[in-house]
Design an enzyme around this catalytic site. Structure first.
Site, mmCIF file in Angstrom:
data_model
loop_
_atom_site.group_PDB
_atom_site.id
_atom_site.type_symbol
_atom_site.label_atom_id
_atom_site.label_comp_id
_atom_site.label_asym_id
_atom_site.label_seq_id
_atom_site.Cartn_x
_atom_site.Cartn_y
_atom_site.Cartn_z
ATOM 1 N N PRO A 1 -33.012 -69.571 46.646
ATOM 2 C CA PRO A 1 -32.596 -70.292 45.444
ATOM 3 C C PRO A 1 -31.104 -70.240 45.155
ATOM 4 C CG PRO A 1 -34.527 -68.960 44.982
ATOM 5 C CD PRO A 1 -34.110 -68.638 46.390
ATOM 6 N N ASN A 2 -30.586 -71.364 44.734
ATOM 7 C CA ASN A 2 -29.216 -71.540 44.249
ATOM 8 C C ASN A 2 -28.150 -71.525 45.347
ATOM 9 O OD1 ASN A 2 -30.034 -71.641 41.432
ATOM 10 N ND2 ASN A 2 -30.457 -69.468 41.655
ATOM 11 N N ARG B 1 -20.788 -72.539 42.664
ATOM 12 C CA ARG B 1 -21.446 -71.512 41.848
ATOM 13 C C ARG B 1 -20.689 -70.190 41.958
ATOM 14 N NH1 ARG B 1 -26.220 -68.102 44.426
ATOM 15 N NH2 ARG B 1 -26.886 -66.945 42.606
ATOM 16 N N TYR C 1 -18.920 -65.670 45.274
ATOM 17 C CA TYR C 1 -19.465 -66.175 46.539
ATOM 18 C C TYR C 1 -18.458 -66.980 47.371
ATOM 19 C CZ TYR C 1 -23.807 -64.856 44.251
ATOM 20 O OH TYR C 1 -24.794 -64.142 43.612
ATOM 21 N N ASN D 1 -31.167 -65.007 53.732
ATOM 22 C CA ASN D 1 -30.509 -64.722 52.460
ATOM 23 C C ASN D 1 -31.415 -65.337 51.404
ATOM 24 O OD1 ASN D 1 -29.057 -64.405 50.150
ATOM 25 N ND2 ASN D 1 -27.149 -65.296 50.950
ATOM 26 N N ALA E 1 -31.872 -64.557 44.782
ATOM 27 C CA ALA E 1 -32.497 -63.683 43.784
ATOM 28 C C ALA E 1 -33.925 -63.282 44.153
ATOM 29 C CB ALA E 1 -32.476 -64.365 42.423
ATOM 30 N N GLU F 1 -31.482 -59.367 57.113
ATOM 31 C CA GLU F 1 -31.224 -59.758 55.722
ATOM 32 C C GLU F 1 -29.716 -59.849 55.498
ATOM 33 O OE1 GLU F 1 -32.834 -56.845 53.017
ATOM 34 O OE2 GLU F 1 -31.839 -57.728 51.267
ATOM 35 N N HIS G 1 -26.550 -60.778 52.578
ATOM 36 C CA HIS G 1 -26.049 -61.152 51.248
ATOM 37 C C HIS G 1 -24.547 -61.352 51.351
ATOM 38 C CE1 HIS G 1 -29.902 -60.467 49.555
ATOM 39 N NE2 HIS G 1 -29.960 -59.328 50.218
ATOM 40 N N ARG H 1 -22.747 -54.617 42.301
ATOM 41 C CA ARG H 1 -23.007 -55.543 41.191
ATOM 42 C C ARG H 1 -24.056 -54.973 40.234
ATOM 43 N NH1 ARG H 1 -24.010 -61.306 43.501
ATOM 44 N NH2 ARG H 1 -23.669 -61.823 41.302
HETATM 45 C C1 DQA Z 1 -26.995 -63.126 47.072
HETATM 46 C C2 DQA Z 1 -27.089 -61.961 46.080
HETATM 47 C C3 DQA Z 1 -28.255 -62.145 45.126
HETATM 48 O O1 DQA Z 1 -28.318 -61.057 44.214
HETATM 49 C C4 DQA Z 1 -28.084 -63.423 44.335
HETATM 50 O O2 DQA Z 1 -29.195 -63.630 43.494
HETATM 51 C C5 DQA Z 1 -27.825 -64.609 45.201
HETATM 52 C C6 DQA Z 1 -26.933 -64.463 46.354
HETATM 53 C C7 DQA Z 1 -25.758 -63.020 47.983
HETATM 54 O O3 DQA Z 1 -25.726 -63.724 48.986
HETATM 55 O O4 DQA Z 1 -24.828 -62.270 47.681
HETATM 56 O O5 DQA Z 1 -28.293 -65.711 44.931
HETATM 57 O O6 DQA Z 1 -28.142 -63.100 47.901
#
Ligand code: DQA
Length: 148
Positions: free
Chosen positions: A11-12, A19, A24, A75, A78, A99, A101, A108
């Site tokens: 998501p997102n 964003r 990011y 990735n 959330a 995984e 991020h 954070r």
């Molecule tokens: C994320 C970190 C997550 O906590 C966050 O919700 C994201 C992006 C990252 O790539 O740093 O959407 O996965």
């Protein structure tokens, strides 16, 4: 059959670049896909790159590729911090799971410190920016080669 590394984005992440750029960065998801395509090509792998804002779509994607991919880079955004269902899906993968991020989740908010996915992943890469995806693909290639 071509050896395929699958990169799943949650998501997102479609909003990358606009964003929270201070967290990011300015690169878009299309930029990340290009970076992944280059990394995959360097490792002699084909790339299957996907993004969804929906947990079930990501789970279906894992089911689709769980035995055919040489590895999965995920990735989950959330969903990392909430989804037992995605964790259970990834646990069924025969190939390595890495995984990723973009941000350093450990520096954070507290709720980002726990990942349901880490325990079923072969490696975790955090805080390397979008370069983390390239590192993850290189690691998938190494693990896949070692398993051959
Ligand atoms: C994320 C970190 C997550 O906590 C966050 O919700 C994201 C992006 C990252 O790539 O740093 O959407 O996965």
């Amino acid at each position: 059959m071509e050896r395929t590394v699958v990169v799943l984005n949650g998501p997102n992440l479609n909003l990358l670049g606009e964003r929270e750029p201070e967290v990011y960065g300015r690169e878009t998801l299309a930029d990340v896909e290009a970076l992944c395509a280059k990394a995959a090509a360097e490792s002699g792998l084909r790339l299957d790159f996907r993004q969804s804002n929906h947990e079930g779509v990501l789970i279906d994607a894992v089911h689709e590729v769980r035995t055919s991919a040489v590895g999965i880079v995920v990735n989950a955004g959330a969903l990392t911090h909430t989804s037992v269902a995605l964790r259970d899906a990834l646990a069924t993968c025969t190939a390595p799971v890495v995984e990723v991020h973009i941000s350093n989740v450990h520096a954070r908010e507290e709720f980002r410190h726990h990942s349901y996915l880490s325990a079923v992943s072969d490696a975790v890469i955090v805080g390397c920016g979008t370069r983390g995806y390239a590192f993850a693909i290189a690691r998938v290639a190494e693990l896949a080669e070692a398993a051959r």
